[in-house]
Design a protein around this motif. Structure first.
Motif, mmCIF file in Angstrom:
data_model
loop_
_atom_site.group_PDB
_atom_site.id
_atom_site.type_symbol
_atom_site.label_atom_id
_atom_site.label_comp_id
_atom_site.label_asym_id
_atom_site.label_seq_id
_atom_site.Cartn_x
_atom_site.Cartn_y
_atom_site.Cartn_z
ATOM 1 N N ASP A 135 -7.382 8.061 9.123
ATOM 2 C CA ASP A 135 -7.943 6.839 9.710
ATOM 3 C C ASP A 135 -7.429 5.609 8.966
ATOM 4 N N TYR A 136 -7.279 5.727 7.659
ATOM 5 C CA TYR A 136 -6.766 4.621 6.838
ATOM 6 C C TYR A 136 -5.341 4.266 7.247
ATOM 7 N N PHE A 137 -4.481 5.284 7.383
ATOM 8 C CA PHE A 137 -3.100 5.016 7.774
ATOM 9 C C PHE A 137 -3.028 4.496 9.207
ATOM 10 N N ASP B 226 -12.218 14.403 3.867
ATOM 11 C CA ASP B 226 -11.428 13.431 3.099
ATOM 12 C C ASP B 226 -10.075 13.182 3.760
ATOM 13 N N ARG C 90 -5.217 2.564 10.596
ATOM 14 C CA ARG C 90 -5.587 1.132 10.526
ATOM 15 C C ARG C 90 -4.427 0.306 10.011
ATOM 16 N N LEU C 91 -3.669 0.843 9.055
ATOM 17 C CA LEU C 91 -2.511 0.105 8.532
ATOM 18 C C LEU C 91 -1.439 -0.048 9.616
ATOM 19 N N ASP D 30 0.816 -1.228 0.000
ATOM 20 C CA ASP D 30 0.000 0.000 0.000
ATOM 21 C C ASP D 30 0.847 1.276 0.000
ATOM 22 N N LYS E 135 -9.459 13.320 6.893
ATOM 23 C CA LYS E 135 -9.689 12.475 8.068
ATOM 24 C C LYS E 135 -9.792 11.005 7.664
ATOM 25 N N LYS E 136 -10.413 10.736 6.531
ATOM 26 C CA LYS E 136 -10.502 9.352 6.037
ATOM 27 C C LYS E 136 -9.099 8.800 5.770
ATOM 28 N N ARG E 137 -8.214 9.647 5.227
ATOM 29 C CA ARG E 137 -6.853 9.187 4.944
ATOM 30 C C ARG E 137 -6.097 8.913 6.235
ATOM 31 N N LYS F 267 -2.570 -2.743 11.820
ATOM 32 C CA LYS F 267 -2.480 -4.040 11.122
ATOM 33 C C LYS F 267 -1.056 -4.576 11.158
#
Length: 436
Positions: A425-427, A419, A429-430, A391, A421-423, A433
């Motif tokens: 939150d995505y990072f 938008d 989560r990674l 990713d 904030k979505k990025r 993970k």
């Protein structure tokens, strides 16, 4: 009523016509129009007089609202000898004479109320000169200023005097004053209702200015009532109070900024127009408008800053008055843009953390190692090249090793930051993970 009742010296000879303002000078505090918040029974001056304990005062307010008159009447009602000086025309030798006369008066059982007009014009040393005479009771000081005492007066002087804020006279106050003037003149003003309202508006909250206007209108020889057009043809509108270097400057730019922040384009345009009408430099406004985009809108609308810079450039190319329209359009855009101070808050938090952590080194894995010695020291060891990672995100730590990872930037759920904030939150989560 107002400073309109200033009396700089001895009374004029009986043969000299007395100005209307002088003839309407109140004889008692109860006759003063306006300033109920200060003079009323629940107000600070009302309470002092009722208790028979008057302290030194600083009267802060715009011209023509009653500062000199109130000081003079306070002396009358407190049985104090009234002395008036102006900071513009009074030097140290004159002050010494005033203090000496007050000391002799005190020795004879008579107190002195010293009224200092434009007290903010005295320098620090001159202001300090009042202190011992206030402390030993030689004088009771009443200073008048149109400037913010917090900025213009010494802390030592302010600690020994109570600051009372006098307000611009309301249209209702000015109407009462106009009626009092008509009674004194023995005739109604030859104006229609709308023209009378316009006359009140021209005074702009200044009682002295109103009485001067009334005196002019009363002198006109006319058998008909004049309408607004005829009035404004014969009288010049009073210039709005605005000092580009003073308190009014900061009051209006604060009003403009908060109107933009509050998403009110009409109010923002009004305050912008007020400042321009007062002679404010449009380049100053362009800079402040750009700051609003950075501070209060930020990444919620990344275009806002660019639009402000374009408006600034448009003004530089067009000049006034055409270029002012570009600033107005930028203000409208900012007022209606989604708001976020997340970037502003994040930067301040980062600056605070930077000061706290001092000279902490970056972690070695993100340092370059151009020499063998640096490689031996572990520079660059263990660095994960993000483009090679799943990713395109390695999730490595980039803070100093002794600094716990903070959360500085918290975007809001508005505009483009939704938008972002979505990025984030995505990072996040990674990272979770990958166990980072």
């Amino acid at each position: 009523m107002a400073d309109l009742f200033d009396s700089p010296g001895d009374p004029a000879p009986a043969t000299t016509p007395r100005p209307l303002a002088d003839r309407l000078r109140p004889a008692r505090l109860a006759e003063v129009i306006g300033q109920d918040q200060v003079l009323g029974s629940d107000g600070p001056l009302g309470a002092m007089l009722e208790a028979g304990s008057l302290s030194s005062l600083i009267l802060w307010g715009p011209p023509g609202v009653g500062k000199t008159t109130i000081a003079r009447l306070l002396a009358d009602e407190s049985d104090l000898h009234f002395v008036q000086i102006s900071a513009i025309f009074t030097g140290v030798p004159e002050l010494r004479k005033v203090f000496e006369a007050a000391r002799m008066r005190r020795g004879n059982g008579q107190g002195t109320l010293l009224f200092v007009d434009e007290i903010h014009r005295f320098n620090k040393a001159q202001q300090d000169g009042f202190l011992p005479h206030m402390e030993d009771g030689t004088i009771l000081l009443v200073g008048a200023t149109t400037e913010n005492p917090s900025f213009e007066l010494n802390a030592a002087l302010l600690s020994r005097a109570q600051v009372l804020v006098l307000e611009r006279l309301s249209p209702a106050d000015l109407e009462r004053l106009a009626q009092r003037a008509e009674k004194e003149l023995g005739a109604a003003l030859p104006l229609t209702g709308a023209a009378r309202d316009a006359l009140i508006e021209m005074a702009d909250g200044d009682g002295r200015a109103l009485l001067n206007l009334v005196e002019q209108v009363a002198a006109w020889k006319t058998d008909v009532k004049l309408d607004t057009g005829a009035l404004t043809t014969r009288l010049m509108r009073r210039a709005a109070k605005y000092d580009k270097g003073g308190d009014e400057h900061y009051n209006l730019i604060s009003a403009l900024h908060k109107s933009v922040r509050g998403s009110d384009p009409d109010a923002a345009l009004y305050w912008l127009a007020r400042m321009l009408a007062g002679g404010e430099d449009p380049r100053y406004l362009a800079r402040r408008i750009t700051r609003m985009a950075v501070e209060d809108i930020g990444l919620a609308d990344p275009q806002a800053q660019a639009i402000c810079l374009q408006a600034w450039e448009s003004y530089e190319r067009l000049g006034s008055p055409e270029g002012e329209l570009a600033l107005g359009q930028a203000v409208i855009y900012l007022a209606l843009a989604p708001k976020s101070n997340a970037g502003y808050v994040a930067f301040k938090a980062a600056a605070k953390l930077a000061r706290k952590t001092g000279s902490e080194m970056p972690p070695k894995h993100i340092l370059n190692a151009p020499t063998g010695l640096m490689k031996d020291q572990g520079y660059g060891a263990g660095y994960d090249y993000d483009h090679d990672a799943e990713d395109g995100f390695s999730g490595q730590n980039y803070f100093p090793e002794g600094v716990k990872r903070p959360v500085l930037y918290s975007p809001v759920e508005r505009g483009f930051e939704r938008d972002l904030k979505k990025r984030l939150d995505y990072f996040a989560r990674l990272r979770g993970k990958r166990g980072v």
